[in-house]
Design an enzyme around this catalytic site. Structure first.
Site, short mmCIF file in Angstrom:
data_model
loop_
_atom_site.label_atom_id
_atom_site.label_comp_id
_atom_site.label_asym_id
_atom_site.label_seq_id
_atom_site.Cartn_x
_atom_site.Cartn_y
_atom_site.Cartn_z
CE LYS A 299 -1.25 1.22 3.92
NZ LYS A 299 -1.83 3.13 4.20
CG ASN A 300 2.12 2.22 3.42
OD1 ASN A 300 1.10 3.06 3.16
ND2 ASN A 300 2.70 2.16 4.79
NE ARG B 88 1.13 11.79 6.97
CZ ARG B 88 1.34 12.58 7.27
NH1 ARG B 88 0.29 13.73 7.97
NH2 ARG B 88 2.50 14.07 7.89
N PRO C 157 1.88 16.64 10.71
CG PRO C 157 3.56 17.71 11.75
CD PRO C 157 3.21 16.44 12.06
CB ILE C 158 2.55 17.60 5.40
CG1 ILE C 158 1.59 19.18 5.24
CG2 ILE C 158 1.57 16.73 5.41
CD1 ILE C 158 0.78 18.92 3.78
CG ASP C 159 6.54 20.48 9.64
OD1 ASP C 159 6.27 19.43 9.76
OD2 ASP C 159 8.20 20.72 10.58
CG ASP D 197 3.19 1.40 9.70
OD1 ASP D 197 3.56 1.92 8.00
OD2 ASP D 197 3.18 2.48 10.52
CB ILE E 268 7.42 6.81 14.65
CG1 ILE E 268 8.52 5.65 14.89
CG2 ILE E 268 7.20 7.73 13.22
CD1 ILE E 268 10.02 6.13 14.17
C1 EPZ Z 1 4.20 6.19 6.23
O1 EPZ Z 1 2.86 7.76 7.03
C2 EPZ Z 1 3.35 5.67 6.31
N1 EPZ Z 1 2.54 6.00 5.02
C3 EPZ Z 1 2.91 4.77 7.89
O2 EPZ Z 1 2.22 3.95 7.15
C4 EPZ Z 1 4.20 4.77 8.31
O3 EPZ Z 1 3.27 4.39 9.94
C5 EPZ Z 1 4.94 5.59 8.50
O4 EPZ Z 1 5.32 6.40 7.34
C6 EPZ Z 1 6.24 5.67 9.09
O5 EPZ Z 1 7.11 4.72 8.64
C7 EPZ Z 1 2.27 5.80 4.72
O6 EPZ Z 1 3.40 5.96 3.49
C8 EPZ Z 1 0.54 6.85 3.09
P1 EPZ Z 1 6.45 9.86 8.32
P2 EPZ Z 1 4.31 9.79 6.85
O7 EPZ Z 1 6.75 11.50 7.63
O8 EPZ Z 1 4.82 9.98 5.90
C9 EPZ Z 1 6.57 13.62 11.95
C10 EPZ Z 1 0.02 2.43 7.74
O9 EPZ Z 1 -0.62 2.38 8.88
N2 EPZ Z 1 6.84 14.55 10.80
O10 EPZ Z 1 7.49 9.22 7.67
O11 EPZ Z 1 3.58 9.96 7.37
C11 EPZ Z 1 5.44 12.61 12.40
O12 EPZ Z 1 4.23 13.44 12.76
C12 EPZ Z 1 0.34 3.95 7.26
O13 EPZ Z 1 0.38 1.91 6.69
C13 EPZ Z 1 6.53 15.17 10.96
O14 EPZ Z 1 6.89 16.06 11.76
O15 EPZ Z 1 4.80 8.95 8.12
C14 EPZ Z 1 5.94 11.01 12.40
O16 EPZ Z 1 6.21 11.26 14.28
C15 EPZ Z 1 0.30 4.95 9.21
N3 EPZ Z 1 6.63 16.88 9.87
C16 EPZ Z 1 6.97 11.28 11.94
O17 EPZ Z 1 7.92 12.55 11.19
C17 EPZ Z 1 6.03 16.33 8.56
O18 EPZ Z 1 6.73 16.94 7.02
C18 EPZ Z 1 7.60 9.85 11.09
O19 EPZ Z 1 6.08 10.36 9.76
C19 EPZ Z 1 6.06 14.66 8.37
C20 EPZ Z 1 6.60 14.16 9.03
#
Ligand code: EPZ
Length: 418
Positions: A22-23, A93, A123-125, A305, A327
């Site tokens: 999926k991811n 997302r 967030p997406i900062d 995950d 995380i």
């Molecule tokens: C991806 O989410 C996956 N989703 C998530 O899987 C997975 O849990 C996650 O990566 C970590 O492996 C998809 O790929 C669609 P991150 P993502 O950006 O990209 C913080 C599932 O169950 N962060 O690696 O959103 C964030 O809040 C899903 O399949 C910021 O602060 O995860 C988190 O604490 C759930 N600012 C950490 O980083 C940002 O701009 C990791 O998030 C981006 C993220």
């Protein structure tokens, strides 16, 4: 809303084939926009997130054709770069990947903030900071972001967090930028590598994917290609852990064992009987499971995950197990549902303590997010009697044909629309 009714306590044996990740797939479909011709994507999982992405692609006037049971042809030559509104982005997302793809190809993207599982603030900062580093202007208007650039210039970008989404999104925005972009502290997840290989097969020049430093040399033109989605390591983990609890002999096939290294080590530590082949794994329930400790980390550490899924396994292990979630800040909601079923669980800030083994009783429970739902499916498969899982829609977002796959192994499971 959809609910799952599971009559648990049955042995599950046989073979289950793992679907595309999926991811990875949810990034490949928006990334297809970058191609100047058309792409053919194989091994696509039949899950609701893909349906949501396809409707956004069609809304943008991309041509999307399902070529077979698991392959799609996408042509983006006549894309209309329109605003992607909240009713489309709130479903998942991964809708944020349209930001990087539309910016990377058209130097403009107007996209509402994404939805997705409520496992934290999310967030997406870092994504937006990355776009700005490439020379884009980012404006937030209400619940949408407008990103524009006269031109995109390669730059050095350091990610404060090795974010999967930010790494991929910046790659999408940089692939046609002028000059070279370096992403430092990049995420190393296999899905990041799968996207980089997709772009490279179109003619992009990306090196270092899978390491902490990714280098992207901008190119002008991206040609047609055919690309395969890698197997879903989280789905694989889910079935392996079902086998660890309920199978005399379960074969989980179409996997890449290297992507499951952290889980395999943990399960061996717990006393699970695993035999690993090059693209499959044989699992046998060894009655005595031992408690263990898990700390979630970015890849190749133990995946966040998988923690909601191993939590169910830990309820059946002898001793006190511990999960530390580093995380996301809100990824223990499933533990409260397991407690309703009789699990002996204590939560202290980002740590969960699970004492076992405890007999789980069938209950009326609720999935709070995708992987929480998966963990509850396993709990329902263990508990004697009929368990109802509400909000099963979450589970269908990430598990292709989960009812059919479990029925084939001997489960008694029904999906009901209410
Ligand atoms: C991806 O989410 C996956 N989703 C998530 O899987 C997975 O849990 C996650 O990566 C970590 O492996 C998809 O790929 C669609 P991150 P993502 O950006 O990209 C913080 C599932 O169950 N962060 O690696 O959103 C964030 O809040 C899903 O399949 C910021 O602060 O995860 C988190 O604490 C759930 N600012 C950490 O980083 C940002 O701009 C990791 O998030 C981006 C993220």
């Amino acid at each position: 809303m959809k609910i799952l009714k599971i009559d648990g306590g049955r042995k599950l044996n046989g073979t289950v084939k793992i679907s595309g990740a999926k991811n990875s797939a949810v990034a490949l479909f928006p990334a297809a926009i970058l191609c100047d011709e058309n792409v053919h994507i194989l091994n696509v999982p039949n899950i609701s997130d893909i349906d949501s992405l396809n409707s956004i692609l069609k809304y943008l006037n991309a041509k999307v054709e399902k070529k077979s049971q698991d392959s799609f042809y996408i042509a983006s030559c006549n894309i209309e770069n329109k605003e992607i509104t909240e009713d489309m982005t709130r479903k998942l997302r991964a809708s944020y990947y349209f930001m990087g793809a539309l910016l990377g190809k058209y130097k403009k993207a107007e996209v509402s903030f994404p939805g997705g599982c409520t496992i934290g603030s999310r967030p997406i900062d870092l994504h937006l900071k990355g776009f700005e580093s490439l020379g884009a202007k980012v404006e937030q208007k209400g619940n949408k972001v407008i990103i524009t650039a006269d031109e995109l210039i390669g730059s050095n970008i350091y990610l404060d967090i090795a974010s999967v989404g930010a790494t991929i999104n910046i790659m999408l925005a940089a692939v046609k930028a002028k000059g070279v972009t370096i992403i430092d502290n990049a995420a190393r997840e296999p899905e990041v590598v799968n996207i980089a290989m997709f772009l490279n097969s179109m003619g992009a020049k990306i090196t270092g994917a899978g390491t902490n430093t990714i280098k992207i040399k901008g190119v002008q033109y991206l040609k047609s290609c055919t690309h395969e989605v890698i197997p879903d390591r989280i789905e694989a983990a889910t079935y392996i852990m079902i086998g660890a609890l309920l199978s005399e002999n379960l074969t989980v096939e179409n996997i890449i064992p290297e992507h499951l290294e952290a889980l395999i080590q943990k399960l061996l530590e717990m006393g699970v009987d695993l035999k690993i082949d090059d693209d499959k794994i044989y699992v046998t329930n060894k009655n005595k499971l031992k408690a263990t400790k898990v700390t979630t980390l970015v890849y190749p550490g133990f995946p966040t995950d998988m923690q909601q899924i191993i939590a169910t396994l830990m309820t059946q292990a002898t001793g006190e197990s511990k999960i530390e979630e580093t995380i996301f800040e809100n990824r223990f909601q499933n533990l409260y549902e397991l407690r309703k079923m009789g699990a002996n669980i204590k939560v202290v800030s980002n740590k969960g303590y699970i004492k076992g083994p405890t007999k789980l009783k069938s209950e009326d429970i609720t999935a709070t997010d995708l992987r929480a739902g998966a963990g509850l499916v396993i709990a329902a498969l263990i508990a004697e009697g009929e368990t109802t899982i509400n909000n099963a829609d979450y589970i269908l977002r990430g598990y292709e044909n989960i009812v059919e796959k479990l029925e084939k192994l001997g489960a008694k499971i029904k999906l009901i629309e209410i």
